[in-house]
Scaffold this active site. Structure first.
Site, PDB file in Angstrom:
ATOM      1  N   SER A  77      -6.843  -7.165   9.992  1.00 20.63           N
ATOM      2  CA  SER A  77      -8.239  -7.611  10.007  1.00 20.63           C
ATOM      3  C   SER A  77      -8.552  -8.404   8.742  1.00 20.63           C
ATOM      4  O   SER A  77      -9.599  -9.046   8.662  1.00 20.63           O
ATOM      5  CB  SER A  77      -9.167  -6.393  10.130  1.00 20.63           C
ATOM      6  OG  SER A  77      -8.899  -5.481   9.088  1.00 20.63           O
ATOM      7  N   HIS A 134       0.802  -1.236   0.000  1.00 19.83           N
ATOM      8  CA  HIS A 134       0.000   0.000   0.000  1.00 19.83           C
ATOM      9  C   HIS A 134       0.828   1.276   0.000  1.00 19.83           C
ATOM     10  O   HIS A 134       0.352   2.331   0.403  1.00 19.83           O
ATOM     11  CB  HIS A 134      -0.987  -0.016   1.181  1.00 19.83           C
ATOM     12  CG  HIS A 134      -2.070  -1.061   1.039  1.00 19.83           C
ATOM     13  ND1 HIS A 134      -2.831  -1.508   2.095  1.00 19.83           N
ATOM     14  CD2 HIS A 134      -2.503  -1.741  -0.051  1.00 19.83           C
ATOM     15  CE1 HIS A 134      -3.694  -2.410   1.655  1.00 19.83           C
ATOM     16  NE2 HIS A 134      -3.513  -2.582   0.356  1.00 19.83           N
TER      17      HIS A 134
HETATM   18  C1  BV8 Z   1      -8.284  -2.201  -5.602  1.00 18.56           C
HETATM   19  C2  BV8 Z   1      -3.104   2.860   2.546  1.00 18.56           C
HETATM   20  C3  BV8 Z   1      -8.549  -2.621  -7.931  1.00 18.56           C
HETATM   21  C4  BV8 Z   1      -3.167   4.311   2.764  1.00 18.56           C
HETATM   22  C5  BV8 Z   1      -5.146   1.556   2.616  1.00 18.56           C
HETATM   23  C6  BV8 Z   1     -16.449  -4.558  -1.819  1.00 18.56           C
HETATM   24  C7  BV8 Z   1     -16.094  -5.841  -1.501  1.00 18.56           C
HETATM   25  C8  BV8 Z   1     -14.763  -6.246  -1.584  1.00 18.56           C
HETATM   26  C9  BV8 Z   1     -13.788  -5.378  -1.996  1.00 18.56           C
HETATM   27  C10 BV8 Z   1     -14.133  -4.096  -2.314  1.00 18.56           C
HETATM   28  C11 BV8 Z   1     -15.459  -3.702  -2.230  1.00 18.56           C
HETATM   29  N1  BV8 Z   1     -15.510  -2.399  -2.592  1.00 18.56           N
HETATM   30  C12 BV8 Z   1     -14.256  -1.982  -2.879  1.00 18.56           C
HETATM   31  C13 BV8 Z   1     -13.404  -3.004  -2.730  1.00 18.56           C
HETATM   32  C14 BV8 Z   1     -11.973  -2.984  -2.947  1.00 18.56           C
HETATM   33  C15 BV8 Z   1     -11.253  -2.270  -1.836  1.00 18.56           C
HETATM   34  C16 BV8 Z   1     -11.539  -2.995  -0.537  1.00 18.56           C
HETATM   35  O1  BV8 Z   1     -10.940  -4.002  -0.215  1.00 18.56           O
HETATM   36  N2  BV8 Z   1     -12.496  -2.499   0.242  1.00 18.56           N
HETATM   37  C17 BV8 Z   1     -12.945  -3.159   1.455  1.00 18.56           C
HETATM   38  C18 BV8 Z   1     -12.581  -2.355   2.677  1.00 18.56           C
HETATM   39  C19 BV8 Z   1     -14.420  -3.354   1.327  1.00 18.56           C
HETATM   40  N3  BV8 Z   1      -9.860  -2.311  -2.183  1.00 18.56           N
HETATM   41  C20 BV8 Z   1      -9.270  -1.375  -2.925  1.00 18.56           C
HETATM   42  O2  BV8 Z   1      -9.861  -0.389  -3.316  1.00 18.56           O
HETATM   43  C21 BV8 Z   1      -7.839  -1.648  -3.306  1.00 18.56           C
HETATM   44  N4  BV8 Z   1      -7.630  -1.479  -4.698  1.00 18.56           N
HETATM   45  O3  BV8 Z   1      -9.144  -3.018  -5.299  1.00 18.56           O
HETATM   46  O4  BV8 Z   1      -7.870  -1.964  -6.881  1.00 18.56           O
HETATM   47  C22 BV8 Z   1      -9.432  -1.673  -8.638  1.00 18.56           C
HETATM   48  C23 BV8 Z   1      -8.936  -0.488  -9.115  1.00 18.56           C
HETATM   49  C24 BV8 Z   1      -9.778   0.365  -9.808  1.00 18.56           C
HETATM   50  C25 BV8 Z   1     -11.121   0.027  -9.980  1.00 18.56           C
HETATM   51  C26 BV8 Z   1     -11.596  -1.160  -9.463  1.00 18.56           C
HETATM   52  C27 BV8 Z   1     -10.731  -2.022  -8.796  1.00 18.56           C
HETATM   53  C28 BV8 Z   1      -6.893  -0.674  -2.623  1.00 18.56           C
HETATM   54  C29 BV8 Z   1      -6.999  -0.775  -1.138  1.00 18.56           C
HETATM   55  C30 BV8 Z   1      -5.893   0.039  -0.479  1.00 18.56           C
HETATM   56  C31 BV8 Z   1      -6.410   0.819   0.649  1.00 18.56           C
HETATM   57  N5  BV8 Z   1      -5.308   1.478   1.336  1.00 18.56           N
HETATM   58  N6  BV8 Z   1      -4.215   2.232   3.158  1.00 18.56           N
HETATM   59  C32 BV8 Z   1      -3.261   4.731   4.179  1.00 18.56           C
HETATM   60  O5  BV8 Z   1      -2.966   3.986   5.090  1.00 18.56           O
HETATM   61  O6  BV8 Z   1      -3.617   5.906   4.350  1.00 18.56           O
HETATM   62  S1  BV8 Z   1      -6.326   0.785   3.627  1.00 18.56           S
HETATM   63  C33 BV8 Z   1      -5.975   0.414   5.228  1.00 18.56           C
HETATM   64  O7  BV8 Z   1      -6.447  -0.903   5.367  1.00 18.56           O
HETATM   65  C34 BV8 Z   1      -4.657   0.322   5.895  1.00 18.56           C
HETATM   66  O8  BV8 Z   1      -3.747   1.260   5.529  1.00 18.56           O
HETATM   67  C35 BV8 Z   1      -4.136  -1.043   5.633  1.00 18.56           C
HETATM   68  O9  BV8 Z   1      -3.199  -0.961   4.593  1.00 18.56           O
HETATM   69  C36 BV8 Z   1      -5.366  -1.801   5.211  1.00 18.56           C
HETATM   70  C37 BV8 Z   1      -5.650  -3.021   5.994  1.00 18.56           C
HETATM   71  O10 BV8 Z   1      -5.894  -2.734   7.339  1.00 18.56           O
HETATM   72  P1  BV8 Z   1      -5.138  -3.573   8.421  1.00 18.56           P
HETATM   73  O11 BV8 Z   1      -3.697  -3.352   8.250  1.00 18.56           O
HETATM   74  O12 BV8 Z   1      -5.631  -4.954   8.433  1.00 18.56           O
HETATM   75  O13 BV8 Z   1      -5.555  -2.819   9.775  1.00 18.56           O
HETATM   76  P2  BV8 Z   1      -6.912  -2.899  10.601  1.00 18.56           P
HETATM   77  O14 BV8 Z   1      -6.962  -1.687  11.447  1.00 18.56           O
HETATM   78  O15 BV8 Z   1      -8.066  -3.184   9.745  1.00 18.56           O
HETATM   79  O16 BV8 Z   1      -6.740  -4.165  11.548  1.00 18.56           O
HETATM   80  C38 BV8 Z   1      -5.825  -4.176  12.619  1.00 18.56           C
HETATM   81  C39 BV8 Z   1      -5.785  -5.578  13.177  1.00 18.56           C
HETATM   82  O17 BV8 Z   1      -4.758  -5.645  14.142  1.00 18.56           O
HETATM   83  C40 BV8 Z   1      -7.087  -5.976  13.881  1.00 18.56           C
HETATM   84  O18 BV8 Z   1      -7.457  -7.269  13.440  1.00 18.56           O
HETATM   85  C41 BV8 Z   1      -6.694  -5.996  15.377  1.00 18.56           C
HETATM   86  O19 BV8 Z   1      -7.402  -6.992  16.100  1.00 18.56           O
HETATM   87  C42 BV8 Z   1      -5.235  -6.334  15.283  1.00 18.56           C
HETATM   88  N7  BV8 Z   1      -4.377  -5.886  16.417  1.00 18.56           N
HETATM   89  C43 BV8 Z   1      -4.454  -4.740  17.123  1.00 18.56           C
HETATM   90  N8  BV8 Z   1      -3.447  -4.662  18.032  1.00 18.56           N
HETATM   91  C44 BV8 Z   1      -2.716  -5.787  17.880  1.00 18.56           C
HETATM   92  C45 BV8 Z   1      -3.305  -6.581  16.858  1.00 18.56           C
HETATM   93  N9  BV8 Z   1      -2.808  -7.770  16.510  1.00 18.56           N
HETATM   94  C46 BV8 Z   1      -1.697  -8.209  17.147  1.00 18.56           C
HETATM   95  N10 BV8 Z   1      -1.045  -7.497  18.122  1.00 18.56           N
HETATM   96  C47 BV8 Z   1      -1.548  -6.295  18.514  1.00 18.56           C
HETATM   97  N11 BV8 Z   1      -0.903  -5.600  19.498  1.00 18.56           N
END
Ligand code: BV8
Ligand code: ZN
Length: 247
Positions: free
Chosen positions: A187, A118
């Site tokens: 997540s 990312h």
């Molecule tokens: C794309 C970067 C093709 C910038 C980020 C509907 C259904 C399915 C998919 C989609 C949909 N609608 C749209 C989509 C696609 C979409 C997507 O997936 N959406 C989801 C949310 C529904 N994806 C995209 O758009 C991607 N591109 O598909 O391109 C395309 C292109 C053009 C036209 C059509 C298609 C691009 C996605 C990139 C997003 N960028 N960030 C920035 O950071 O500012 S997103 C963001 O989420 C984060 O940055 C990270 O990179 C990403 C994932 O999050 P996680 O790292 O998992 O973090 P999260 O907070 O969620 O979870 C933390 C976890 O840690 C938890 O589980 C917690 O329990 C745990 N935890 C906490 N503390 C601890 C721990 N574990 C262990 N120890 C601890 N101490």
């Protein structure tokens, strides 16, 4: 830390391992996660700010969000989880880090083979002429501008944007060719990144989850360890050291 025998057996045999990481691994460095029970952005959905339309509508607001996160990241240091992953390089033939994080902490911890799915918050580029700006930017007008007059944005992947192809293909290749695939602090809801867990599973890798809570991929993991990655990963390093000392 009590690891199950099947996990220890795999660990002793494994040559190529992958760590697929998310925001949770940096939580113990003081960087807030996006989702999950302590996710600070629970009220402010990342999908609404991390996209190109939001940037064009209100570049100042989006930059304020990134500058705030940048200042947290600059203060942060790699934690025991990042350091444990870097130390794995001493015990396995091939260690690949495939990260969704943009915070550089794996690199600062000493990991060498890193794929950033990312992007990276330290880099910026002009949306018009694509010139890169990696040094200090001028925010005197609220939003930094390029010499050509175009707006400068952070070099991170926003929702609806394609992932850098070389990084994603590298991640797919690592997932297809590894013996063990660790899913740490993510997540696993953002695609296509989360799809790598299924790629590894289909390719026969042993999947290990490290998280403080269950996630969307927990059911396909061979072993799950629930707790902080800064505690569990150093225990994995100790386990592999014990195994190597016995052999
Ligand atoms: C794309 C970067 C093709 C910038 C980020 C509907 C259904 C399915 C998919 C989609 C949909 N609608 C749209 C989509 C696609 C979409 C997507 O997936 N959406 C989801 C949310 C529904 N994806 C995209 O758009 C991607 N591109 O598909 O391109 C395309 C292109 C053009 C036209 C059509 C298609 C691009 C996605 C990139 C997003 N960028 N960030 C920035 O950071 O500012 S997103 C963001 O989420 C984060 O940055 C990270 O990179 C990403 C994932 O999050 P996680 O790292 O998992 O973090 P999260 O907070 O969620 O979870 C933390 C976890 O840690 C938890 O589980 C917690 O329990 C745990 N935890 C906490 N503390 C601890 C721990 N574990 C262990 N120890 C601890 N101490
Ligand atoms: Zn320009």
């Amino acid at each position: 830390m009590n690891f199950d025998q099947s996990f220890l057996n795999q660990l002793s045999e494994a040559k190529r391992i992958v760590f697929f990481t998310g925001a949770g691994i940096s939580a113990e460095s003081g960087i807030p996660t996006f989702r999950g029970k302590d996710g600070i952005w629970n009220k402010l959905r990342p999908e609404e700010l991390a996209n190109f339309d939001a940037f064009m509508r209100n570049p100042k607001m989006v930059w304020e969000w990134y500058n705030h996160r940048k200042s947290i990241i600059h203060e942060a240091k790699p934690n025991k989880g990042h350091l444990a992953i870097a130390e794995m390089q001493n015990h396995f033939d091939e260690v690949t880090v495939v990260t969704q994080n943009i915070d550089n902490l794996h690199r600062r911890a000493g990991s060498k083979n890193i794929l950033e799915l990312h992007g990276n918050i330290e880099r910026n580029f002009c949306i018009k002429c694509k010139t890169f700006y990696n040094e200090e930017l001028d925010f005197s007008d609220g939003v930094p501008e390029c010499k050509c007059g175009g707006l400068i944005r952070p070099d991170v992947v926003w929702f609806g944007e394609y992932l850098p192809q070389d990084q994603f293909l590298g991640g797919e290749k690592a997932a297809q060719n590894c013996d063990m695939f660790f899913v740490v602090g993510t997540s696993a809801v953002v695609y296509p990144a989360a799809g790598l867990v299924y790629t590894a599973k289909q390719s026969g890798a042993f999947i290990v989850e490290v998280n403080i809570e269950e996630t969307d991929v927990s059911t396909i993991c061979n072993s799950s360890y629930f707790g902080e990655s800064g505690k569990i990963l150093p225990a994995v390093v100790e386990a592999i050291k014990n195994i190597r000392n016995k052999n």
